[in-house]
Design a protein around this motif. Structure first.
Motif, short mmCIF file in Angstrom:
data_model
loop_
_atom_site.label_atom_id
_atom_site.label_comp_id
_atom_site.label_asym_id
_atom_site.label_seq_id
_atom_site.Cartn_x
_atom_site.Cartn_y
_atom_site.Cartn_z
N GLU A 29 0.83 -1.20 0.00
CA GLU A 29 0.00 0.00 0.00
C GLU A 29 0.87 1.26 0.00
OE1 GLU A 29 -2.18 3.35 1.76
OE2 GLU A 29 -0.66 2.18 2.82
N TYR A 58 -7.39 5.68 -7.22
CA TYR A 58 -7.79 4.32 -7.57
C TYR A 58 -6.60 3.48 -8.06
CZ TYR A 58 -12.63 5.75 -7.13
OH TYR A 58 -13.82 6.21 -6.64
N LEU A 66 -10.09 -0.49 -7.78
CA LEU A 66 -10.34 -0.43 -6.35
C LEU A 66 -9.87 0.90 -5.77
CD1 LEU A 66 -8.90 -3.97 -5.55
CD2 LEU A 66 -11.34 -3.38 -5.61
N THR A 69 -7.82 3.78 -0.79
CA THR A 69 -8.06 3.86 0.66
C THR A 69 -8.61 2.54 1.22
OG1 THR A 69 -10.24 4.82 0.16
CG2 THR A 69 -8.43 6.36 0.66
N ASP A 70 -9.28 1.75 0.37
CA ASP A 70 -9.84 0.47 0.82
C ASP A 70 -8.76 -0.61 0.93
OD1 ASP A 70 -12.23 1.74 0.80
OD2 ASP A 70 -13.07 0.65 -0.92
N THR A 74 -6.26 -2.44 8.37
CA THR A 74 -6.61 -1.74 9.61
C THR A 74 -5.48 -1.77 10.63
OG1 THR A 74 -7.65 -3.74 10.50
CG2 THR A 74 -9.08 -2.19 9.30
N VAL A 80 -4.98 -7.49 3.30
CA VAL A 80 -6.26 -7.25 2.65
C VAL A 80 -6.30 -8.09 1.38
CG1 VAL A 80 -7.71 -5.54 1.49
CG2 VAL A 80 -6.47 -4.92 3.58
N LEU A 89 -13.77 -7.53 -1.03
CA LEU A 89 -12.51 -7.11 -0.43
C LEU A 89 -12.61 -7.30 1.09
CD1 LEU A 89 -9.87 -5.70 -1.57
CD2 LEU A 89 -10.89 -3.55 -0.83
N TYR A 90 -11.67 -8.04 1.67
CA TYR A 90 -11.72 -8.27 3.12
C TYR A 90 -10.33 -8.61 3.65
CZ TYR A 90 -12.10 -13.15 1.50
OH TYR A 90 -11.90 -14.35 0.86
#
Length: 298
Positions: A29, A58, A66, A69-70, A74, A80, A89-90
């Protein structure tokens, strides 16, 4: 003979079902945040490289777009996952009554480890999980064409590497379906699809009684840390059974880690004494692999 007793096992056979998609870590990221346009990056935690396009907020991979930011975990060590089959997405985590499981990222292109209730299942300090596994396999002194018992599957790294080192058959057990869930969403566990690796769901402490005498050339015993709930995996009776299923001249590697760092040295002493009582000879502690290597006479 092999197929006969394998079919007769009371424990269900598990067939590895790898999830398909793209994996994003905090390491990736940060790279995506620092770049614009199209470039190559790893989307499976270091196994391969693929084209990624970043435009504004994006990220595009193939026909999937995607929001960047997603893709931020966390927590810095979480992973992710974009599941292409579910288009979802998880994070690769599992909350259960028995605990919290997560695929723990340790680098941009480094194999992750499994963490359960804050305890990671591979060494990650000064060594990565695959090198950690390599040390264990080398301590086992693998035999090309040999048959291997891997008592505790986890993410499957030891079973996979045993097959890579030439085992003709690796039989492994996993008691925890939550571990299987994480392994299915770990790209570094894909080697579990190798037809030489046979995985069964159940408690190896019970299953070992159904394994034939003197069948395995090598045994890898890499259990969870010693606790009141895992004590049977360190018991005299279990060591006796591992001795029974090992061929004469066969080798056992028993990973222990460094319990001295957190507890009394009697833990290692007790393990060695029980291995000797079971009948093993040349029992010594391998300081690089952090476990005992032992040989069955013959």
């Amino acid at each position: 003979m092999t197929e006969g007793w394998l079919r007769a096992l009371r424990f269900p056979r598990y067939f590895y079902r790898p999830a398909r998609g793209y994996w994003f870590t905090s390491f990736l990221e940060r790279l995506l945040e620092s770049r614009e346009g199209c470039f190559y990056a790893t989307l499976d935690i270091g196994l391969t490289q693929g084209q990624v396009c970043r435009q504004g907020g994006y990220v595009r991979v193939g026909d999937v777009e995607l929001p960047i930011t997603d893709l931020k975990p966390t927590e810095p060590d979480r992973v992710v996952f974009f599941d292409v089959d579910r288009h979802e997405l998880y994070e690769v985590v599992k909350h259960t009554e028995s605990g919290f499981y997560k695929l723990k990222a340790v680098g941009l292109d480094v194999a992750p480890t499994l963490e359960i209730n804050g305890i990671h299942m591979h060494r990650i300090k000064d060594v990565d999980p695959i090198t950690d596994t390599l040390y264990k396999i080398r301590a086992l002194r693998p035999k090309r064409g040999g048959v291997v018992l891997d008592t505790c599957l986890g993410l499957g790294y030891t079973a996979i590497m045993a097959a890579k080192f030439g085992a003709s058959l690796v039989v492994s057990f996993e008691i925890d379906p939550n571990v299987v869930y994480i392994a299915e969403r770990n790209p570094w566990s894909r080697g579990l699809a190798d037809e030489r690796v046979k995985v069964y769901l159940g408690d190896v402490v019970e299953a070992v009684y159904e394994l034939p005498d003197e069948f395995f050339d090598r045994v890898i015993h890499d259990p969870p840390r010693f606790t009141s709930s895992t004590g049977d995996l360190y018991s005299q009776e279990f060591y006796n059974q591992l001795f029974r299923v090992l061929k004469p001249g066969g080798v056992l590697f028993h990973y222990t880690g460094e319990p001295r760092a957190r507890g009394p040295p009697s833990i290692l002493k007790g393990i060695k004494e029980r291995l000797v009582r079971a009948g093993y000879v040349r029992v010594f502690f391998d300081r690089r692999a952090l476990g005992f290597t032992a040989v069955k006479p013959g």
